[in-house]
Design a protein around this motif. Structure first.
Motif, PDB file in Angstrom:
ATOM      1  N   TRP A 283      12.737  -1.286  13.106  1.00 28.70           N
ATOM      2  CA  TRP A 283      12.064  -0.678  14.266  1.00 28.70           C
ATOM      3  C   TRP A 283      10.881  -1.553  14.682  1.00 28.70           C
ATOM      4  N   PRO A 284      10.918  -2.151  15.885  1.00 28.04           N
ATOM      5  CA  PRO A 284      12.067  -2.203  16.793  1.00 28.04           C
ATOM      6  C   PRO A 284      13.035  -3.293  16.357  1.00 28.04           C
ATOM      7  N   TYR A 285      14.176  -3.352  17.028  1.00 27.48           N
ATOM      8  CA  TYR A 285      15.113  -4.432  16.753  1.00 27.48           C
ATOM      9  C   TYR A 285      14.524  -5.757  17.237  1.00 27.48           C
ATOM     10  N   ARG A 286      14.732  -6.786  16.415  1.00 30.39           N
ATOM     11  CA  ARG A 286      14.370  -8.153  16.784  1.00 30.39           C
ATOM     12  C   ARG A 286      15.667  -8.955  16.815  1.00 30.39           C
ATOM     13  N   TYR A 287      16.048  -9.407  17.971  1.00 29.89           N
ATOM     14  CA  TYR A 287      17.403  -9.922  18.169  1.00 29.89           C
ATOM     15  C   TYR A 287      17.556 -11.393  17.823  1.00 29.89           C
ATOM     16  N   GLN A 288      16.458 -12.085  17.552  1.00 26.38           N
ATOM     17  CA  GLN A 288      16.542 -13.518  17.289  1.00 26.38           C
ATOM     18  C   GLN A 288      16.511 -13.867  15.813  1.00 26.38           C
ATOM     19  N   GLU A 289      16.522 -12.849  14.940  1.00 29.13           N
ATOM     20  CA  GLU A 289      16.452 -13.130  13.510  1.00 29.13           C
ATOM     21  C   GLU A 289      17.042 -11.966  12.727  1.00 29.13           C
ATOM     22  N   ALA A 290      17.429 -12.252  11.505  1.00 29.17           N
ATOM     23  CA  ALA A 290      17.921 -11.199  10.623  1.00 29.17           C
ATOM     24  C   ALA A 290      16.798 -10.211  10.325  1.00 29.17           C
ATOM     25  N   GLN A 291      17.196  -8.932  10.115  1.00 29.71           N
ATOM     26  CA  GLN A 291      16.216  -7.888   9.798  1.00 29.71           C
ATOM     27  C   GLN A 291      16.674  -7.122   8.555  1.00 29.71           C
ATOM     28  N   PRO A 292      16.596  -7.746   7.387  1.00 28.75           N
ATOM     29  CA  PRO A 292      17.058  -7.055   6.176  1.00 28.75           C
ATOM     30  C   PRO A 292      16.196  -5.853   5.840  1.00 28.75           C
ATOM     31  N   THR A 293      16.821  -4.845   5.272  1.00 30.84           N
ATOM     32  CA  THR A 293      16.131  -3.632   4.833  1.00 30.84           C
ATOM     33  C   THR A 293      16.785  -3.137   3.548  1.00 30.84           C
TER      34      THR A 293
ATOM     35  N   THR B 231      24.144  -8.303  16.348  1.00 27.51           N
ATOM     36  CA  THR B 231      24.295  -7.002  16.987  1.00 27.51           C
ATOM     37  C   THR B 231      23.862  -5.920  16.008  1.00 27.51           C
ATOM     38  N   PRO B 232      22.902  -5.065  16.361  1.00 26.67           N
ATOM     39  CA  PRO B 232      22.517  -3.985  15.446  1.00 26.67           C
ATOM     40  C   PRO B 232      23.726  -3.163  14.996  1.00 26.67           C
ATOM     41  N   GLY B 233      23.752  -2.881  13.709  1.00 29.85           N
ATOM     42  CA  GLY B 233      24.884  -2.177  13.111  1.00 29.85           C
ATOM     43  C   GLY B 233      25.837  -3.112  12.401  1.00 29.85           C
ATOM     44  N   ALA B 234      25.917  -4.361  12.878  1.00 28.05           N
ATOM     45  CA  ALA B 234      26.715  -5.403  12.209  1.00 28.05           C
ATOM     46  C   ALA B 234      25.711  -6.355  11.572  1.00 28.05           C
ATOM     47  N   TYR B 235      25.446  -6.158  10.306  1.00 30.87           N
ATOM     48  CA  TYR B 235      24.317  -6.820   9.651  1.00 30.87           C
ATOM     49  C   TYR B 235      24.696  -8.219   9.198  1.00 30.87           C
ATOM     50  N   GLU B 236      24.851  -9.102  10.196  1.00 32.76           N
ATOM     51  CA  GLU B 236      25.169 -10.498   9.956  1.00 32.76           C
ATOM     52  C   GLU B 236      24.749 -11.307  11.177  1.00 32.76           C
ATOM     53  N   VAL B 237      24.316 -12.527  10.961  1.00 30.58           N
ATOM     54  CA  VAL B 237      23.939 -13.411  12.060  1.00 30.58           C
ATOM     55  C   VAL B 237      25.204 -14.049  12.619  1.00 30.58           C
ATOM     56  N   SER B 238      25.449 -13.843  13.904  1.00 24.60           N
ATOM     57  CA  SER B 238      26.688 -14.300  14.533  1.00 24.60           C
ATOM     58  C   SER B 238      26.491 -15.441  15.523  1.00 24.60           C
ATOM     59  N   ASN B 239      25.261 -15.658  16.002  1.00 25.06           N
ATOM     60  CA  ASN B 239      24.975 -16.774  16.907  1.00 25.06           C
ATOM     61  C   ASN B 239      25.912 -16.783  18.116  1.00 25.06           C
ATOM     62  N   PHE B 240      25.771 -15.787  18.968  1.00 27.96           N
ATOM     63  CA  PHE B 240      26.663 -15.625  20.109  1.00 27.96           C
ATOM     64  C   PHE B 240      26.596 -16.807  21.074  1.00 27.96           C
ATOM     65  N   ALA B 241      25.500 -17.562  21.077  1.00 29.83           N
ATOM     66  CA  ALA B 241      25.379 -18.706  21.977  1.00 29.83           C
ATOM     67  C   ALA B 241      26.464 -19.744  21.737  1.00 29.83           C
ATOM     68  N   ARG B 242      27.107 -19.707  20.587  1.00 33.65           N
ATOM     69  CA  ARG B 242      28.192 -20.656  20.312  1.00 33.65           C
ATOM     70  C   ARG B 242      29.322 -20.528  21.314  1.00 33.65           C
ATOM     71  N   ARG B 243      29.477 -19.336  21.899  1.00 35.10           N
ATOM     72  CA  ARG B 243      30.607 -19.084  22.795  1.00 35.10           C
ATOM     73  C   ARG B 243      30.231 -19.216  24.269  1.00 35.10           C
ATOM     74  N   VAL B 244      29.037 -19.754  24.530  1.00 35.50           N
ATOM     75  CA  VAL B 244      28.584 -19.981  25.902  1.00 35.50           C
ATOM     76  C   VAL B 244      28.997 -21.382  26.340  1.00 35.50           C
ATOM     77  N   SER B 245      29.497 -21.482  27.575  1.00 31.83           N
ATOM     78  CA  SER B 245      29.830 -22.787  28.156  1.00 31.83           C
ATOM     79  C   SER B 245      29.502 -22.765  29.643  1.00 31.83           C
ATOM     80  N   ALA B 246      29.508 -23.947  30.255  1.00 34.83           N
ATOM     81  CA  ALA B 246      29.320 -24.103  31.706  1.00 34.83           C
ATOM     82  C   ALA B 246      28.014 -23.462  32.180  1.00 34.83           C
ATOM     83  N   PHE B 247      26.953 -23.641  31.415  1.00 37.88           N
ATOM     84  CA  PHE B 247      25.654 -23.072  31.796  1.00 37.88           C
ATOM     85  C   PHE B 247      25.102 -23.837  32.992  1.00 37.88           C
TER      86      PHE B 247
END
Length: 617
Positions: free
Chosen positions: A328-338, A85-101
């Motif tokens: 710029w722009p945000y890339r949501y599938q990878e870390a964006q260090p600056t 999530t932009p602003g929280a500079y860490e990879v969280s892998n939200f897909a871990r919390r997905v179920s019953a797809f």
């Protein structure tokens, strides 16, 4: 983003204010990895999302998510969730919390599989209407995540809104929210044409609009010609005079910050505040026209609440709009260090402190105490370059420098402000730098680069060797020269070695009582057997009744002998215990920033300019 702990019982209140945001690979038919950058979905159209959070979902601590779209071809559709999530500079892998797809085409089940940890591949077989559905586990109390209670949901769009992989993100989408009739919905997202619907024209905006859903307290006022909304949970957590006071503070702070950039870039702004004693401190995360704050109830009525609120509102300009080119722009599938988080977070923190004074929310003494606390924490931490600390944010180093770009970046902002004003006879300030950088980059549709930042600084104050400043204090690890800098702004740094009694606990308020959240190894409390979770009732002869207990304890035992008996009275699991300990002393370097008596008129004008947000003409 800003993180903060509550004051400990053994420290001055302001001394504990702290700043506290992977590439995927697929497999080819032959098994060789395919970089995520080459993954691309078949085109999709008319994207709609549906969120369901009702009493049944709340009981399971989930939110039900459905994405529906038109597939004009029979080719596979690839759908990805962000990993951060932009602003929280860490990879969280939200897909871990997905179920019953599940996946359907025109109502019939279709094949699907995964091609990467956060990417699903759906095979429609024929053109038509496709839907994918899943449950998302909302059980993580974090600004960048999603969290639920029996009557409440905090939801971040990055957690649940899939996007077509490898395709343009400037697509129109609608969101429909289904919830209990007596629950409210608060978000910065514009309302759609139908009740319970919302619309956005870009995925970047879609995932930047968090939701509060549930038993909320909601009200609105006009601030600087724009609507502002305040949503709080639970009901009753922020009411009466304390709610009116926060509104008064927001109404004063927002125009002060808009004056720095010359515009208010939103039509409405939503402040989303969650209060819970499940956390011992407070943190918040910025969005383009809203922010989420998670606080212990003890923050209500504290100066820390408007301080962090001001920090997050300032982010609506600095980082949500004015931001480094690496973001710029945000890339949501990878870390964006600056290397520029010291500007995005550190300078924001500097202006959050200034805002308290410029908006008459707090007196200048609070600003001096905040600056002194930051100098103290930088002195106590290992030397680190601002650029290095910014880059390391993504890996959260454990050497004490993990978030130092907040404090040290804020102090760099103070130094730059003083040097800019001093070099130009108080005619140019850091406000001018940010305003020109905002106009030259964000308003031109791009992120800023090194040449933009230092080029503007050098043009506004050519009499300063900014390349030397950058080399020593931004890319380098040299101590900041406070004895040289502060007197230029009619201030001084006073450092004293103080030997004082300490018990070695961190606490958080629970009503009128203090609960131990951390015990320092080797401390008096540790030796006595005090534990996290104990309620502190008495230390020696001092009854514990609030945060003011710390100074009282130190004053009472300042003249006592090292090793003297010290009895701790605590409540543990409903029972009162007496724990035998011994008095221990620590040497603490006391750091204070104070006004400089008899400062020359030029220095006094610089200080007044910083405090009031003005320059000489």
């Amino acid at each position: 983003m800003r993180r903060c702990r509550l004051p400990t019982a053994a420290a001055m209140p302001l001394a504990m204010i702290m700043a506290a945001s992977g590439s995927a690979a697929a497999q080819t038919a032959g098994g060789a990895p395919v970089p995520a950058t080459v993954l691309a979905s078949a085109p999709v159209e008319n994207i709609r999302y549906a969120l369901t959070f009702d009493s049944a979902a709340a009981a399971e601590r989930t939110v039900r998510v459905r994405m529906t779209f038109e597939a004009p071809t029979a080719e596979p559709v690839l759908l990805s969730l962000p990993v951060w999530t932009p602003g929280a500079y860490e990879v969280s892998n939200f897909a871990r919390r997905v179920s019953a797809f599940t996946a359907t085409a025109d109502g019939q089940p279709v094949e699907w599989d995964k091609v990467a940890p956060s990417t699903w591949r759906v095979r429609p077989g024929v053109p038509g209407t496709l839907s994918v559905s899943f449950l998302f586990r909302a059980d993580t109390l974090d600004n960048a995540m999603s969290w639920s209670a029996p009557d409440f949901l905090l939801l971040n769009g990055t957690n649940v809104f899939l996007h077509p992989t490898g395709r343009e993100l400037d697509f129109h989408a609608t969101v429909r929210v289904t919830t209990e009739p007596h629950w409210e919905v608060a978000t910065g997202m514009p309302a759609g044409p139908e009740a319970g619907s919302y619309v956005e024209d870009s995925y970047h905006d879609l995932v930047d609009m968090p939701f509060f859903i549930g038993a909320l307290e909601l009200d609105s006022i006009r601030v600087d010609g724009r609507w502002n909304r305040l949503a709080t949970y639970p009901r009753g957590a922020l009411t009466g005079d304390e709610r009116r006071e926060l509104w008064r503070q927001i109404a004063r702070m927002t125009p002060v910050q808009a004056a720095v950039f010359g515009e208010t870039p939103w039509e409405s702004y939503t402040t989303l505040l969650l209060f819970t004693d499940a956390v011992g401190g407070g943190s918040a995360l910025e969005h383009q026209n809203s922010h989420v704050g998670i606080y212990h109830p003890g923050f209500v009525g504290s100066v820390v609440l408007p301080l962090i609120t001001g920090h997050e509102i300032f982010h609506a300009w600095n980082v949500k709009r004015l931001r480094p080119a690496e973001l710029w722009p945000y890339r949501y599938q990878e870390a964006q260090p600056t290397p520029w988080l010291w500007v995005s977070e550190g300078l924001t923190d500097y202006y959050a402190d200034l805002t308290l004074v410029r908006a008459a929310v707090a007196p200048p003494e609070i600003l001096y105490a905040l600056i002194g606390g930051k100098i103290q924490r930088v002195m106590d931490a290992p030397p680190v370059a601002l650029e290095d600390a910014s880059l390391s944010s993504w890996i959260s180093p454990v050497d004490g420098t993990a978030a130092l770009y907040y404090d040290k970046g804020s102090l760099a902002g103070l130094m730059m402000d003083v040097l800019l004003r001093h070099a130009t006879a108080n005619r140019v300030s850091l406000d001018h730098v940010l305003r020109e950088l905002y106009a030259a980059t964000y308003q031109q549709g791009r992120g800023f680069e090194r040449e933009d930042f230092w080029g503007i600084v050098g043009r506004l104050a050519p009499g300063v060797d900014w390349s030397d400043f950058e080399r020593r204090y931004v890319d380098g690890r040299e101590p900041y020269p406070w004895d040289e800098i502060l007197p230029k702004a009619a201030l001084q740094l006073v450092i004293d070695a103080v030997r004082e009694p300490r018990i070695g606990v961190t606490t958080t308020p629970a009503g009128e009582r203090l609960v131990v959240t951390e015990v320092s190894p080797g401390s008096s409390a540790a030796a006595a057997g005090v534990r996290a979770g104990d309620v502190l009732l008495r230390v020696g002869e001092i009854q514990v009744s609030g945060p003011e207990f710390g100074p009282t304890f130190r004053e009472r035992y300042a003249g006592a002998a090292e090793g003297a008996p010290l009895v701790f009275g605590v409540e543990r699991n409903g029972a009162e215990l007496l724990l035998d300990g011994a008095l221990r002393f620590e040497v603490r370097m006391s750091v204070e920033v104070r006004p400089l008596a008899d400062a020359p008129p030029g220095a006094q004008r610089i200080l007044m300019g910083i405090l009031q947000g003005v320059v000489d003409r």
